[in-house]
Design an enzyme around this catalytic site. Structure first.
Site, short mmCIF file in Angstrom:
data_model
loop_
_atom_site.label_atom_id
_atom_site.label_comp_id
_atom_site.label_asym_id
_atom_site.label_seq_id
_atom_site.Cartn_x
_atom_site.Cartn_y
_atom_site.Cartn_z
N HIS A 1 -3.18 -5.02 1.62
CA HIS A 1 -2.50 -5.43 2.85
C HIS A 1 -2.68 -6.94 3.05
O HIS A 1 -3.71 -7.35 3.59
CB HIS A 1 -3.13 -4.74 4.06
CG HIS A 1 -2.93 -3.26 4.13
ND1 HIS A 1 -1.98 -2.67 4.92
CD2 HIS A 1 -3.57 -2.26 3.50
CE1 HIS A 1 -2.04 -1.36 4.79
NE2 HIS A 1 -3.01 -1.08 3.93
N CYS B 1 0.82 -1.21 0.00
CA CYS B 1 0.00 0.00 0.00
C CYS B 1 0.87 1.27 0.00
O CYS B 1 1.52 1.54 -1.00
CB CYS B 1 -0.99 -0.06 1.16
SG CYS B 1 -2.44 0.96 0.86
N GLU C 1 -1.05 -8.62 5.19
CA GLU C 1 -0.81 -8.85 6.62
C GLU C 1 -2.07 -8.62 7.45
O GLU C 1 -2.15 -9.06 8.59
CB GLU C 1 0.36 -7.98 7.12
CG GLU C 1 0.05 -6.51 7.41
CD GLU C 1 -0.15 -5.65 6.17
OE1 GLU C 1 -0.05 -6.18 5.03
OE2 GLU C 1 -0.43 -4.44 6.34
N1 GLN Z 1 -3.75 6.39 0.98
C1 GLN Z 1 -2.45 6.15 1.55
C2 GLN Z 1 -1.39 6.99 0.84
O1 GLN Z 1 -1.65 7.51 -0.19
C3 GLN Z 1 -2.09 4.68 1.49
C4 GLN Z 1 -3.07 3.86 2.32
C5 GLN Z 1 -2.50 2.65 2.95
O2 GLN Z 1 -1.29 2.45 3.05
N2 GLN Z 1 -3.37 1.82 3.49
O3 GLN Z 1 -0.32 7.12 1.33
#
Ligand code: GLN
Length: 210
Positions: free
Chosen positions: A171, A78, A173
């Site tokens: 994610h 992410c 995890e």
């Molecule tokens: N929206 C976040 C970003 O742009 C990422 C979200 C996440 O890591 N769950 O940094």
């Protein structure tokens, strides 16, 4: 063999716990010296703008790039994937541009702020991967040397690998999905103890740590 988890902000605890459950020695990385002797690094989810500031505040950018360029596996989830992208389509500067991809932040809009999906990930076996997406980015462009590991039903790319660097928009995890971490651990042991016929550059901080 030890695997680091960048622990500046975000969902780092879950990665440390999961690696621990797999029997992997996992350490929280907050300062450059915590990278010494590591065989892999996980970049967790969280808020990429905050993480990019903290990476620079603590001088972590160059030592992480050195570790990656020495061949240690790097796994971003992410926000961690956003940190690894060579291009970020809203104009943010890249942070650790190790993956030849373009990512779009918060790509799923308000209604889908957060959702879960099952995806086929053939490199991890036949059963589907369950992914949790939280204000997730999407991969809009994939370079020629990048392997696509997973797509959503609408063909949007959400997991990739380029050599020793892996990233997921979701994610694993948070869904008790252990196979990505197992793969990273396997790659990390190959990096820590290269067998016959494999070669790699040694990372200076690794040598210093011996
Ligand atoms: N929206 C976040 C970003 O742009 C990422 C979200 C996440 O890591 N769950 O940094």
């Amino acid at each position: 063999m030890r695997v680091g988890v960048l622990a500046l902000q975000g969902a780092f605890r879950e990665h440390l716990d999961l690696l621990g459950r797999l029997g992997v020695s996992a350490v929280a990385v907050r300062l450059p010296e915590h990278l010494a002797g590591l065989s892999a690094l996980v970049l967790p989810g969280g808020e990429s703008t905050t993480m990019r500031k903290l990476i620079d505040r603590w001088g972590l950018r160059d030592p992480i790039l050195d570790l990656a360029r020495a061949g240690a596996p790097i796994f971003g989830t992410c926000a961690g994937m956003i940190l690894l992208a060579r291009d970020i389509s809203d104009g943010d500067e890249p942070v650790l541009p190790l993956l030849d991809i373009t990512v779009k932040r918060n790509a799923f809009g308000r209604q889908l702020d957060s959702f879960e999906a099952d995806m086929a990930v053939p490199v991890l076996g036949t059963s589907a991967v369950h992914g949790v997406f939280i204000r997730a980015p999407v991969i809009e462009r994939v370079g020629a040397r990048v392997d696509v590991l997973a797509t959503l039903d609408d063909d949007r790319v959400v997991a990739v690998r380029e050599g020793n660097v892996l990233a997921t928009a979701f994610h694993p995890e948070l869904a008790s999905e252990t196979r990505f971490h197992r793969l990273v651990a396997t790659m990390a042991s190959a990096f820590a103890e290269p067998g016959e016929g494999t070669s790699r550059k040694r990372h200076p901080t690794r040598r210093a740590a011996r």
